[in-house]
Motif scaffolding. Structure first.
Motif, PDB file in Angstrom:
ATOM      1  N   SER A   1     -34.654  14.331  26.742  1.00 28.17           N
ATOM      2  CA  SER A   1     -34.729  15.662  27.365  1.00 28.17           C
ATOM      3  C   SER A   1     -34.050  16.728  26.525  1.00 28.17           C
ATOM      4  CB  SER A   1     -34.077  15.643  28.744  1.00 28.17           C
ATOM      5  OG  SER A   1     -34.791  14.806  29.598  1.00 28.17           O
TER       6      SER A   1
ATOM      7  N   ASP B   1     -37.498  12.570  36.760  1.00 25.86           N
ATOM      8  CA  ASP B   1     -37.212  11.661  35.643  1.00 25.86           C
ATOM      9  C   ASP B   1     -36.302  10.515  36.086  1.00 25.86           C
ATOM     10  OD1 ASP B   1     -37.393  11.169  32.710  1.00 25.86           O
ATOM     11  OD2 ASP B   1     -35.227  11.503  32.778  1.00 25.86           O
TER      12      ASP B   1
ATOM     13  N   ASP C   1     -39.136  17.111  34.961  1.00 27.66           N
ATOM     14  CA  ASP C   1     -38.583  16.231  33.930  1.00 27.66           C
ATOM     15  C   ASP C   1     -39.215  14.843  34.030  1.00 27.66           C
ATOM     16  OD1 ASP C   1     -36.712  14.630  32.289  1.00 27.66           O
ATOM     17  OD2 ASP C   1     -35.568  16.494  32.286  1.00 27.66           O
ATOM     18  N   GLY C   2     -39.690  14.334  32.892  1.00 31.73           N
ATOM     19  CA  GLY C   2     -40.265  12.986  32.869  1.00 31.73           C
ATOM     20  C   GLY C   2     -41.523  12.868  33.717  1.00 31.73           C
TER      21      GLY C   2
ATOM     22  N   ASP D   1     -41.111  17.882  30.032  1.00 28.73           N
ATOM     23  CA  ASP D   1     -40.493  17.739  28.711  1.00 28.73           C
ATOM     24  C   ASP D   1     -40.952  16.465  28.006  1.00 28.73           C
ATOM     25  OD1 ASP D   1     -39.134  16.245  30.590  1.00 28.73           O
ATOM     26  OD2 ASP D   1     -37.139  16.736  29.836  1.00 28.73           O
ATOM     27  N   HIS D   2     -41.417  15.474  28.762  1.00 32.23           N
ATOM     28  CA  HIS D   2     -41.868  14.203  28.169  1.00 32.23           C
ATOM     29  C   HIS D   2     -42.402  13.321  29.289  1.00 32.23           C
ATOM     30  CE1 HIS D   2     -38.288  12.486  29.945  1.00 32.23           C
ATOM     31  NE2 HIS D   2     -37.610  13.491  29.417  1.00 32.23           N
TER      32      HIS D   2
ATOM     33  N   THR E   1     -31.493  19.190  30.376  1.00 30.06           N
ATOM     34  CA  THR E   1     -32.511  20.242  30.460  1.00 30.06           C
ATOM     35  C   THR E   1     -31.913  21.607  30.821  1.00 30.06           C
ATOM     36  OG1 THR E   1     -34.147  18.577  30.985  1.00 30.06           O
ATOM     37  CG2 THR E   1     -34.762  20.860  31.438  1.00 30.06           C
TER      38      THR E   1
ATOM     39  N   HIS F   1     -38.989   6.438  28.425  1.00 29.25           N
ATOM     40  CA  HIS F   1     -39.887   7.544  28.066  1.00 29.25           C
ATOM     41  C   HIS F   1     -40.984   7.033  27.120  1.00 29.25           C
ATOM     42  CE1 HIS F   1     -36.368  10.655  28.611  1.00 29.25           C
ATOM     43  NE2 HIS F   1     -36.616   9.958  29.698  1.00 29.25           N
TER      44      HIS F   1
HETATM   45 ZN   LIG Z   1     -36.363  14.787  30.368  1.00 29.88          ZN
END
Ligand SMILES: [Zn+2]
Length: 601
Positions: free
Chosen positions: A242, A463, A138-139, A511-512, A299, A554
């Motif tokens: 997310s 993240d 994540d992130g 995811d980003h 998530t 983000h």
């Molecule tokens: Zn995320």
């Protein structure tokens, strides 16, 4: 004359054989050039194939023209039908194999011509993946992968997934990102039926590759300029959250910020079917989610529930426990550390007693003071797999986590040349992400009963570390994630498990992006090194080691996708499809590849 007579009989025979093998193509009369279409080959659907006719020989002078045509099989698009070398992508093949036959016709300077054929056998991939394992950092944009690789090895690309055969770049935008750009450019806002992907991510402005420690995208401005929301007003750096990106991965649909598998605009009937539901419904596959953050967080929620807002933790955890009832849930959010923020008192009490449905489907293993979480988790799995135990065959619910709401991470030491990690006191009451992953794989293999499973593993606190711009935490969280992939790798390669690279698809992505981490020019953080000072963010600050261009937020920077196993090469069908003349895929394409690899309708 005598020469001609001597050759006539074998030549007639040869012609007859050639005519039988490839009617209409092969003809090897004397004085003609020799056409060489190359060796026959066997490849997978979705693979790039090169046909090479450059070894053809002229009889009178050089070869001057080449012409490739397809004689058999699903028609393909040849990149250069009039060149000595041409390429194409093998078509999707419904089942089994199909053979594509190509004819190469050449002429030489003397005007002689000849032909040859080449056979390309295409093996089907759709429906070959019985086991799908999706790992989400994540992130985590590529800068963080480089950061851990440098810390562990002193090199940029040596993590456990960097050797995967399929690696590509992925756009992550959601509807709000799109609408901010649309408003700024005076374009219409997003609709499912009419949108321009390049408005969501513009490779001309952001690049077709992504920052890898050295190569910098063409424009920091593109990623870092806040833009007003649709209709004006509130400005923010355009980027997905997310929940929206989890929905794109799980359902293949773009939605708006905060939506967990729910259509934009929150219509009453807007629940979207996520991939685990379909794997279960169509293929009777088992379903598991593993995360280092609360199991009801955005998530994991996208792989086990539906909600119009990600913050409806009680609604989400209730759906997970009462309706979705995955075969494996391992995550944080234990009430002794987080209160009843992520699970209701009733559900916790129910799981603990485990004597009425749906709680009785589960064996609960939880964080306990003074108990090693990895040992406790493994003992629980051994219980579930032991036919003599009354809990044999139950599902697994692992409830862990600490004061911060996540499972504590190991702390990297700043020890040049000697990277190492230590667990803070009490942190080992949580299992490591590698231990969680292995536990999930063991239980899912049994629960899948030979029909396979879908598992999502999230390095969720990567993240959280990046929101806090905490480099040391990020390295610890990335290390956990790397260990999770090593656990997957070991499980697939273990001959004692039914998983092989022929029946298993492993995808790792993010995811980003988060924080826009950059390494300052002229400095390379070597093995075992952590940055001494994290400075105020500034592109001009060259005295630093690292800086964050988007502190704590983000960005729309693309992330990486790595894939290996059954169906991994299907990604080639999507490269550049939405973003022409690049190799970019979209996050919704990851969903499409998983569907096709499993063979979902
Ligand atoms: Zn995320």
């Amino acid at each position: 004359m005598r020469v001609k007579i001597r050759y006539r009989i074998p030549l007639v025979l040869a012609l007859a054989v050639a005519a039988l093998l490839a009617p209409g193509c092969m003809d090897n009369r004397l004085n003609r050039p020799v056409a060489r279409a190359g060796e026959d080959m066997s490849v997978e659907a979705g693979e790039a194939v090169t046909l090479d006719g450059s070894r053809s020989l002229g009889r009178r002078g050089r070869i001057v023209t080449w012409h490739w045509t397809q004689l058999e099989g699903t028609p393909v698009q040849l990149s250069d039908p009039s060149g000595p070398v041409t390429t194409f992508i093998t078509p999707e093949t419904a089942s089994g194999v199909q053979v594509l036959v190509f004819c190469l016709a050449v002429t030489d300077e003397g005007g002689g011509s000849n032909t040859d054929t080449v056979r390309v056998t295409v093996r089907a991939l759709a429906g070959q993946a019985k086991y799908v394992i999706l790992l989400i950092g994540d992130g985590m944009q590529m800068a963080y992968e480089v950061a851990l690789s440098r810390y562990l090895y002193g090199t940029d690309q040596d993590l456990s997934w960097h050797s995967f055969p399929l690696r590509t770049v992925c756009a992550t935008w959601h509807i709000d990102t799109y609408d901010r750009y649309a408003w700024a450019y005076g374009a219409p806002r997003y609709t499912d039926s009419g949108f321009n992907p390049v408005l969501g991510y513009d490779p001309h402005l952001g690049g077709g590759w992504t920052y890898d420690g050295w190569w910098n995208p063409p424009s920091d401005e593109y990623f870092l300029t806040p833009l007003p929301a649709w209709g004006g007003g509130w400005e923010a750096i355009p980027a997905t959250d997310s929940a929206a990106s989890g929905t794109a991965l799980a359902c293949g649909r773009k939605t708006e910020a905060g939506n967990v598998n729910w259509a934009a605009g929150d219509p009453a009937n807007g629940a979207l079917t996520f991939i685990g539901e379909e794997c279960r419904g169509q293929k009777s596959m088992a379903l598991g989610v593993v995360t280092t953050v609360p199991f009801a967080h955005a998530t994991p929620a996208c792989f086990a529930s539906h909600a119009t807002t990600r913050y409806a933790y009680e609604e989400i955890s209730t759906e997970i426990i009462h309706r979705t009832r995955p075969d494996v849930v391992i995550g944080a959010g234990h009430p002794d550390w987080s209160g009843f923020a992520y699970i209701s008192e009733d559900d916790y009490a129910g799981l603990k007693s485990g004597n009425v449905p749906p709680y009785s489907e589960y064996l609960l293993v939880e964080r306990e003071v003074g108990m090693d979480g990895g040992v406790a988790l493994e003992a629980a799995v051994n219980t579930l797999l032991n036919p003599a135990h009354p809990a044999h065959g139950r599902k697994l619910f692992g409830l862990f986590g600490g004061w911060g709401g996540y499972m504590e991470h190991p702390e990297p030491e700043d020890a040049p040349g000697m990277p190492g990690f230590t667990w803070p006191e009490g942190a080992e009451e949580n299992p490591s992400l590698g231990e969680c992953t292995r536990a999930a794989l063991r239980v899912l293999t049994q629960r899948g009963k030979g029909r396979g499973f879908f598992l999502m593993v999230e390095g969720g606190d990567i993240d959280w570390a990046n929101h806090a711009m905490d480099y040391s935490w990020m390295i610890g969280a990335m290390h956990q994630f790397d260990e999770a992939m090593k656990a997957v790798h070991a499980f697939v390669e273990d001959p004692a498990t039914p998983l092989t690279w022929e029946n298993t698809l492993v995808i790792l992505t993010s995811d980003h992006s988060n924080g826009y981490l950059r390494f300052c020019p002229g400095t390379v953080l070597g093995r075992g090194r952590l940055p001494a000072v994290i400075p105020e963010p500034s592109p001009e600050n060259h005295s630093c080691e690292i800086w964050y261009g988007a502190p704590g937020v983000h960005t729309n920077e693309p992330v990486m996708v790595y894939a290996r196993g059954a169906g991994a090469s299907l990604f080639r069908d999507y490269q550049g499809r939405m973003y022409p003349s690049t190799r970019l895929v979209d996050n919704t394409d990851i969903h499409a590849v998983m569907r096709r690899a499993v063979g979902l309708r």
